[in-house]
Design an enzyme around this catalytic site. Structure first.
Site, short mmCIF file in Angstrom:
data_model
loop_
_atom_site.label_atom_id
_atom_site.label_comp_id
_atom_site.label_asym_id
_atom_site.label_seq_id
_atom_site.Cartn_x
_atom_site.Cartn_y
_atom_site.Cartn_z
N GLY A 36 0.80 -1.22 0.00
CA GLY A 36 0.00 0.00 0.00
C GLY A 36 0.83 1.27 0.00
O GLY A 36 2.06 1.24 0.13
N GLY A 93 0.39 -1.36 6.46
CA GLY A 93 -0.66 -0.35 6.55
C GLY A 93 -1.98 -1.00 6.93
O GLY A 93 -2.06 -2.19 7.24
N GLY A 106 -6.81 -5.05 3.32
CA GLY A 106 -7.19 -5.72 2.08
C GLY A 106 -7.77 -4.81 1.03
O GLY A 106 -8.15 -5.27 -0.05
N GLY A 107 -7.79 -3.49 1.32
CA GLY A 107 -8.25 -2.56 0.29
C GLY A 107 -7.42 -2.65 -0.97
O GLY A 107 -7.89 -2.40 -2.07
N GLY A 108 -6.15 -3.03 -0.79
CA GLY A 108 -5.26 -3.19 -1.94
C GLY A 108 -5.28 -4.62 -2.49
O GLY A 108 -4.56 -4.91 -3.45
N GLU A 114 -0.52 -10.68 3.31
CA GLU A 114 -0.23 -9.82 4.47
C GLU A 114 -0.44 -10.60 5.77
O GLU A 114 0.35 -10.47 6.71
CB GLU A 114 -1.13 -8.58 4.44
N LYS A 132 -7.45 6.72 9.19
CA LYS A 132 -7.69 5.28 9.42
C LYS A 132 -8.13 4.98 10.85
O LYS A 132 -8.45 3.85 11.18
CB LYS A 132 -6.41 4.48 9.13
C1 ABF Z 1 -2.33 -2.61 2.89
O1 ABF Z 1 -2.50 -1.45 2.19
C2 ABF Z 1 -3.66 -3.05 3.14
O2 ABF Z 1 -4.01 -4.16 3.73
C3 ABF Z 1 -4.54 -1.91 3.18
O3 ABF Z 1 -5.62 -2.29 2.41
C4 ABF Z 1 -3.76 -0.92 2.46
C5 ABF Z 1 -3.64 0.42 3.05
O4 ABF Z 1 -3.22 1.17 1.98
P1 ABF Z 1 -2.77 2.63 2.02
O5 ABF Z 1 -1.55 2.69 2.87
O6 ABF Z 1 -2.51 2.89 0.58
O7 ABF Z 1 -3.92 3.41 2.55
O8 ABF Z 1 -1.59 -2.41 4.00
#
Ligand code: ABF
Length: 240
Positions: A36, A93, A106-108, A114, A132
């Site tokens: 991320g 992240g 898991g957004g990515g 992970e 967040k």
């Molecule tokens: C990963 O990145 C993820 O599990 C979470 O979805 C995402 C957070 O992304 P970002 O740092 O771009 O907000 O850690």
């Protein structure tokens, strides 16, 4: 190269990543590296410190194809769980972190790797900008990502709302070219959970993990050792 002028949200991501790495990454560290845009700043910090000679013998195990590429392009030493199955620290992240340090990730689309890398690590640290931070999951983030074997994706999309309410659908690639395919060749189902209900996330995780075809969910429960939240004013708060 160290990033210079940044928009406030990017600066917060960088502040969180740098504060965490300064405290927890050391020479010889076997480090799980998450995925991320916040983790991109972790890679930036590691590159700078490694090239300056202050992180000799660092070993990095990435959680995604993209992170591996960043590490390789930065000249950092990359390993995998076959060669380095036990890690000292993992830094990643999150999409949302609640007051109990339960996370949605898991957004990515990288949640399964992970979670595997987190599980292989003695310490798990989360880096996040202030957007967040939540009291309860769902305060800010809309859905829970779930990695699913393609063969099971339709029954899983039907079963989750039947069990817990809300709606579930396959995550589609840009321009709806087809489903998003994870680094493991799976699909991602995004479950938009009902926000008005108080959710028992542990029970939900257990039920979902027992459902055939589900590889894993983006729920990270009782595994976070410390979170680094960074704010627009430049401060960083740690929560343990
Ligand atoms: C990963 O990145 C993820 O599990 C979470 O979805 C995402 C957070 O992304 P970002 O740092 O771009 O907000 O850690």
């Amino acid at each position: 190269m160290v990033s210079t002028e940044l928009p406030p949200i990017e600066k917060a991501k960088r502040d969180a990543a740098y504060a965490c790495a300064k405290k927890h990454v050391y020479p010889g560290c076997k480090l799980g590296v998450g995925s991320g845009s916040t983790v991109k700043y972790l890679v930036e910090y590691l590159e700078h410190a490694y090239k300056a000679g202050s992180l000799n013998d660092l070993v990095c195990v990435p959680t995604s194809f993209m992170t591996k590429k960043w590490l390789v392009d930065s000249g950092l030493p990359v390993s995998d769980l076959d060669i380095t199955p036990v890690l000292d620290v993992c830094i990643d992240g999150a999409d949302e972190v609640d007051a109990d340090l339960t996370c949605i990730k898991g957004g990515g689309g990288c949640l399964a790797r992970e979670k595997i890398v987190q599980h292989a690590s003695k310490k798990f640290l989360v880096i996040a900008d202030h957007t967040k931070e939540a009291v309860s999951l769902g305060d800010r983030y809309q859905y829970l990502p779930i990695e699913v074997l393609p063969f099971a994706s339709t029954p899983v999309c039907l079963e989750i709302p039947r069990l817990f309410g809300g709606t579930a659908g396959l995550r589609m690639a840009a321009k709806k070219a087809g489903p998003v395919i994870t680094d493991n060749g799976s699909y991602i189902v995004d479950w938009v959970f009902p926000k008005q209900k108080k959710m028992d996330w542990k029970a939900i995780q257990t039920k979902l993990a027992d459902t055939p075809g589900i590889v894993d969910t983006g729920l990270f429960i009782d595994v976070v050792d410390e979170v680094f939240f960074a704010y627009a004013d430049g401060s960083v708060k740690t929560v343990v």
